[in-house]
Structure formats: structure tokens, C-alpha cells
Write a protein that holds these residues in place. Sequence first.
Motif, PDB file in Angstrom:
ATOM      1  N   HIS A  29       0.848  -1.185   0.000  1.00 12.11           N
ATOM      2  CA  HIS A  29       0.000   0.000   0.000  1.00 12.11           C
ATOM      3  C   HIS A  29       0.884   1.236   0.000  1.00 12.11           C
ATOM      4  O   HIS A  29       1.995   1.227   0.523  1.00 12.11           O
ATOM      5  N   ASN A  30       0.359   2.295  -0.580  1.00 11.19           N
ATOM      6  CA  ASN A  30       1.065   3.568  -0.595  1.00 11.19           C
ATOM      7  C   ASN A  30       0.542   4.422   0.563  1.00 11.19           C
ATOM      8  O   ASN A  30      -0.612   4.857   0.555  1.00 11.19           O
ATOM      9  N   GLU A  31       1.394   4.652   1.552  1.00  9.26           N
ATOM     10  CA  GLU A  31       1.029   5.462   2.715  1.00  9.26           C
ATOM     11  C   GLU A  31       1.405   6.926   2.544  1.00  9.26           C
ATOM     12  O   GLU A  31       1.178   7.730   3.453  1.00  9.26           O
ATOM     13  N   ASP A  32       1.980   7.285   1.404  1.00 12.18           N
ATOM     14  CA  ASP A  32       2.318   8.681   1.121  1.00 12.18           C
ATOM     15  C   ASP A  32       1.104   9.424   0.569  1.00 12.18           C
ATOM     16  O   ASP A  32       0.264   8.839  -0.117  1.00 12.18           O
ATOM     17  N   SER A  33       1.048  10.712   0.846  1.00  7.82           N
ATOM     18  CA  SER A  33       0.095  11.618   0.211  1.00  7.82           C
ATOM     19  C   SER A  33       0.850  12.888  -0.155  1.00  7.82           C
ATOM     20  O   SER A  33       1.854  13.222   0.476  1.00  7.82           O
ATOM     21  N   LEU A  34       0.376  13.575  -1.179  1.00 11.93           N
ATOM     22  CA  LEU A  34       1.041  14.820  -1.555  1.00 11.93           C
ATOM     23  C   LEU A  34       0.038  15.825  -2.083  1.00 11.93           C
ATOM     24  O   LEU A  34      -1.072  15.477  -2.480  1.00 11.93           O
ATOM     25  N   VAL A  35       0.463  17.091  -2.085  1.00  9.15           N
ATOM     26  CA  VAL A  35      -0.304  18.159  -2.711  1.00  9.15           C
ATOM     27  C   VAL A  35       0.662  18.989  -3.537  1.00  9.15           C
ATOM     28  O   VAL A  35       1.752  19.346  -3.088  1.00  9.15           O
ATOM     29  N   ALA A  36       0.269  19.273  -4.781  1.00 10.63           N
ATOM     30  CA  ALA A  36       1.019  20.160  -5.664  1.00 10.63           C
ATOM     31  C   ALA A  36       0.005  21.085  -6.313  1.00 10.63           C
ATOM     32  O   ALA A  36      -0.471  20.848  -7.421  1.00 10.63           O
ATOM     33  N   VAL A  37      -0.398  22.109  -5.586  1.00 13.49           N
ATOM     34  CA  VAL A  37      -1.378  23.100  -6.041  1.00 13.49           C
ATOM     35  C   VAL A  37      -0.786  24.468  -5.720  1.00 13.49           C
ATOM     36  O   VAL A  37      -0.744  24.872  -4.557  1.00 13.49           O
ATOM     37  N   ASP A  38      -0.266  25.140  -6.743  1.00 13.16           N
ATOM     38  CA  ASP A  38       0.394  26.423  -6.542  1.00 13.16           C
ATOM     39  C   ASP A  38      -0.427  27.313  -5.613  1.00 13.16           C
ATOM     40  O   ASP A  38      -1.630  27.478  -5.837  1.00 13.16           O
ATOM     41  N   SER A  58      -3.241  11.282   4.537  1.00 13.21           N
ATOM     42  CA  SER A  58      -4.337  11.858   3.771  1.00 13.21           C
ATOM     43  C   SER A  58      -5.012  12.994   4.530  1.00 13.21           C
ATOM     44  O   SER A  58      -5.323  14.047   3.954  1.00 13.21           O
ATOM     45  N   ILE A  59      -5.255  12.810   5.825  1.00 12.00           N
ATOM     46  CA  ILE A  59      -5.865  13.864   6.639  1.00 12.00           C
ATOM     47  C   ILE A  59      -4.972  15.094   6.662  1.00 12.00           C
ATOM     48  O   ILE A  59      -5.434  16.234   6.539  1.00 12.00           O
ATOM     49  N   CYS A  60      -3.684  14.884   6.802  1.00  5.96           N
ATOM     50  CA  CYS A  60      -2.736  15.993   6.839  1.00  5.96           C
ATOM     51  C   CYS A  60      -2.803  16.817   5.558  1.00  5.96           C
ATOM     52  O   CYS A  60      -2.941  18.055   5.595  1.00  5.96           O
ATOM     53  N   ILE A  61      -2.742  16.139   4.425  1.00  2.24           N
ATOM     54  CA  ILE A  61      -2.763  16.850   3.149  1.00  2.24           C
ATOM     55  C   ILE A  61      -4.118  17.509   2.904  1.00  2.24           C
ATOM     56  O   ILE A  61      -4.196  18.649   2.416  1.00  2.24           O
ATOM     57  N   THR A  88      -4.096  21.689  13.698  1.00  7.15           N
ATOM     58  CA  THR A  88      -5.419  21.187  13.293  1.00  7.15           C
ATOM     59  C   THR A  88      -5.300  19.809  12.662  1.00  7.15           C
ATOM     60  O   THR A  88      -6.088  18.894  12.970  1.00  7.15           O
ATOM     61  N   ALA A  89      -4.311  19.629  11.782  1.00  6.67           N
ATOM     62  CA  ALA A  89      -4.106  18.313  11.165  1.00  6.67           C
ATOM     63  C   ALA A  89      -3.782  17.266  12.211  1.00  6.67           C
ATOM     64  O   ALA A  89      -4.307  16.141  12.166  1.00  6.67           O
ATOM     65  N   ASP A  90      -2.941  17.616  13.162  1.00  4.30           N
ATOM     66  CA  ASP A  90      -2.584  16.689  14.245  1.00  4.30           C
ATOM     67  C   ASP A  90      -3.819  16.264  15.033  1.00  4.30           C
ATOM     68  O   ASP A  90      -4.022  15.073  15.303  1.00  4.30           O
ATOM     69  N   GLU A  91      -4.660  17.213  15.362  1.00  2.00           N
ATOM     70  CA  GLU A  91      -5.871  16.899  16.132  1.00  2.00           C
ATOM     71  C   GLU A  91      -6.804  15.997  15.342  1.00  2.00           C
ATOM     72  O   GLU A  91      -7.393  15.048  15.898  1.00  2.00           O
TER      73      GLU A  91
END
Length: 263
Positions: A29-38, A58-61, A88-91
Amino acid sequence: MTTDKTPAPGLDLTVNFGYASDLGLRREHNEDSLVAVDPLFAVADGMGGHEAGEVASSICIRTLMQSRVAGRPLPELDPEELQELLVTADERIRAETGGRAGTTLSGTVLVQDGGVPYWLVFNVGDSRTYRLSEGGLEQITVDHSEVQELVDFGRITPEEALTHPRRHVVTRALGTGSDIDADFWLLPASVGDRILVCSDGLINEVGDEQIFDLLTSHAHPQGATDALVQAALRAGGRDNISVIVVDISGGTPGLLTTETRGR
């Protein structure tokens, strides 16, 4: 936070970027998530088993993407505001996973201060952000890991850290543990800059010298992204591999434009 207030060019910029995330050759499984939105570019590497790790990253991103940061070119943003987002992401991660999972996070936001563009780089854990500028490759972020602490205290060398049995143990993460504070760097954004954001699935397989060679041998950021992922796979691909490459070039006066590719 490390700050460099050297003046940079004005807002006459074009941002081009490429991105990719690969399962690798050993993981199910891929446990990575990313965002690339200028202007937001970030990689999160989840920990805690495939279901929990995927949820944490996923929640973090998603938290970052739902904020005012994503899709708003050159915002005025300070580290305190960004740290509030990470809290907020941590919570949210803790509420969803019961503290059983966490995620690293590294990346940058292209911001402005007084009409001058800067890279606001942030890091929690052992994913990394690099900058290629004026012919040199610099690792901007510092790993929050046990082996980095051993290197800092002179107990092992950077070369020994690459194969140390505790090299995957992080000392800061979102969603788990007691230390969720990010480190921040504010660096002038100049035409010709190339930023690399990646999970440790790249850096554990590909050394900095090869990363430099690949970043400098591909003109388009997507070409560099794909070459880096393929290099990690050829070296063993023992973990998920996530890569973002961002370029700044000159643009039409008074206009910020974006070109993107990715997979």
C-alpha cells in the motif's frame, strides 16, 4: 525558523512543477500523500500500518488543501499561521486514528512579504525539501530522526546513518508523540530556483550526488520527477516514493502563471 531576507526578484514569475507518487517494489500500500497546487507543495509520509498510515497522511494533506493557502498564489502567510494548520491536522489525525498513526510532512509555500516572493519551507519528521540554486544543491530541512541526532552529536557519520538500524525512527510527527512543532525557513525565491520535496523512499535509495545529476539533466520538472522515481525503483524501491519538483522562471510582467503535469 531560519530567515534569509536577501532581496529577490519581483512578482514577475512563472511556476512550473511536476509530481509523482509510486508504491515502490516492496510495499502493498502507498502510505504517502502529496499536494502540488500552486503555491503549496508538500509530501506527507504516513506511519502506523497501511490503513492508519494512509489515513494520517491523507488527513494531513486534506487539511492543508482545505485551507486558504492552497490555490491562492503568493499569499501573505507567516509560520505561526502555518503551524496552526499543522496543529489542526494533528488533532484530526488523533481523533480519526486514536493516536495509533502519524505522518511526517515536508514542503514549501511560495509566499510574498512586502511584494517580494519567498519560499516558506516547513518540516516535521524525515521527509525532505531541497533547493537547487545557482548550480548547487542544498538540503534545506533537517531530519527529525534518531540517526540525525546521533550525527549531530558526532556518534555516527552521515554515511553510517544511511544503513543504521534505527534510521527509520522519527522524533517528531503529526498525529502521534508529543512533539509536533515544525521547523520553518524563509528563503528568497529567485528565477532559476528548483525545489525538490520528497519522502524518504527517495533519499534512502538515491544519494544527493545522483539527485543533483538528475535534477540538472532534465529541463522540465516532470522529467526530473520521473527520473528520480525511476532511480529509486532501480535502487530497490523498498518504500513508497513521492517526489515534487518545482521551478521558477521569468514570466509576463505583473502576472504569475502556472504549468503543471503529474501522476
